[in-house]
Enzyme design. Sequence first.
Site, PDB file in Angstrom:
ATOM      1  N   LYS A  56      48.418  34.956  84.411  1.00 58.62           N
ATOM      2  CA  LYS A  56      48.179  36.286  84.975  1.00 58.62           C
ATOM      3  C   LYS A  56      49.294  36.724  85.912  1.00 58.62           C
ATOM      4  CE  LYS A  56      43.171  36.454  84.354  1.00 58.62           C
ATOM      5  NZ  LYS A  56      42.876  35.141  83.709  1.00 58.62           N
TER       6      LYS A  56
HETATM    7  C1  LIG Z   1      42.320  34.964  82.455  1.00 62.44           C
HETATM    8  C2  LIG Z   1      42.482  33.633  81.837  1.00 62.44           C
HETATM    9  C3  LIG Z   1      42.275  33.413  80.470  1.00 62.44           C
HETATM   10  C4  LIG Z   1      41.790  34.506  79.536  1.00 62.44           C
HETATM   11  O1  LIG Z   1      42.763  35.475  79.279  1.00 62.44           O
HETATM   12  P1  LIG Z   1      42.320  36.857  78.592  1.00 62.44           P
HETATM   13  O2  LIG Z   1      43.539  37.703  78.622  1.00 62.44           O
HETATM   14  O3  LIG Z   1      41.224  37.396  79.478  1.00 62.44           O
HETATM   15  O4  LIG Z   1      41.838  36.549  77.230  1.00 62.44           O
HETATM   16  C5  LIG Z   1      42.512  32.162  79.945  1.00 62.44           C
HETATM   17  N1  LIG Z   1      42.894  31.141  80.738  1.00 62.44           N
HETATM   18  C6  LIG Z   1      43.086  31.302  82.056  1.00 62.44           C
HETATM   19  C7  LIG Z   1      43.492  30.132  82.859  1.00 62.44           C
HETATM   20  C8  LIG Z   1      42.893  32.547  82.664  1.00 62.44           C
HETATM   21  O5  LIG Z   1      43.077  32.679  83.981  1.00 62.44           O
END
Ligand SMILES: *Cc1c(COP(=O)(O)O)cnc(C)c1O
Length: 433
Positions: free
Chosen positions: A107
Amino acid sequence: MKFYSTNNKNLRINFEEAVFNSLPQDKGLYMPEYVPKLDPFFIKNIQNYSFQEIAFTIAKSFLQDDIPEQDLKKIINESVNFDAPVKFLSADTAVLELFHGPSYAFKDFGARFMSRIMGYFSKENDALLDVLVATSGDTGGAVALGFLGIAGTRVTILYPKGKVSKVQEEQLTTNGQNIRALEVEGTFDDCQALVKQAFNDPELQQKLRLTSANSINIARLIPQTFYYFWAYAQAKSQGIHEVVFTVPSGNFGNIGAGLLAYKMGLPVKHFVAGTNVNDTVPRFLTSGNYEPKSSTQTLSNAMDVGDPSNWVRILDLFDKNLDELKSIVTAYSYSDEQTKQAMDELYEKFNYIACPHTAIAYVASQDYKKDFPGEYASIFLSTAHACKFPDAIDEAVFSKIELPADAKNDQKKEKLATNLEVDYASFKSYLLS
Ligand SMILES: *Cc1c(COP(=O)(O)O)cnc(C)c1O
């Protein structure tokens, strides 16, 4: 380039507006008016470019009318300032590590780019930009560290007390400056409800310049395409031409960006989505019926999503053509027991310690390989550093994790958080004070 809403394809607004609105009034999601195609010559020679050069080329294809080249270059160089390495575990299986940014989760790519975009467009405006975000863990850290020190912005993060891990809490609460953490006596849903109410409060809307930093913001989607191209470039420089990406998925923003990259011309043989028991998308791909359900708590809690918010974007990208979508995406879902087995297997076979989300991607990549064998490299995405998920990982294995330097540093810092009851009036007066 202009942007439309998935609920109104006649809408045309500019990038700046789409970023600050986050969501269109009609509750659709913003999409680019067309998918820019990258120059085939660039893709053919992509292994000769750096990660930042690749990111700049992509960003320019979307934003050349909206942000002058030199400014965009600066934004890219500040937001893509850490690597996303592809590491081969065996001849045909590799992991794309997306956790080398400040919050050790993928993210960071979306949040760093979005924060700089918002800072860039805010310069001429005197009002402070108030970013409100509710988090169950990873989003808050990425947003906090993305906006940290960005002039003209202030971030308020709401997190459920006792429900985020130690490393996650430290990332939320040790920043100071323009970042404020609210430790809420409730659940993540309570945090989300408070934020939602604030956005619907006319008095707050009038007195504050509020914006949300949630995962559906178009400024988070675009930078998530960068690392798919970069991973392909790395594979290509090793002589590999066919890749299958496996993406651990919750809200389907990450894999959505991968599919956008594919539509831009990235040669990908196939995408595999791995989910936990929150399997709305795997069921949809089997039955053709989209039946969301309320979410179930699992070990891979960043993917506990029963109604993935980015799914409409993916349908839009494929003009709702289910056959085309199924020809490029396969999905598998796994229980917590299977997730644990996958973590064990990664550790025993490759001495690789993975977070539960990453482990789901790994096992999905192996199951796809069994179901559809062939001469291709399986690249599974590691979305977070294992140190963020102590409760999900075997204790003896967890104790072997080498903490990143910043995490060690955070442990020494003072916790700065304000306690908040689940009470809208208190939240509102906090925001206005
Ligand atoms: C947010 C997140 C996901 C999921 O990603 P999406 O874009 O919501 O599908 C997977 N793994 C981790 C560690 C995350 O923080």
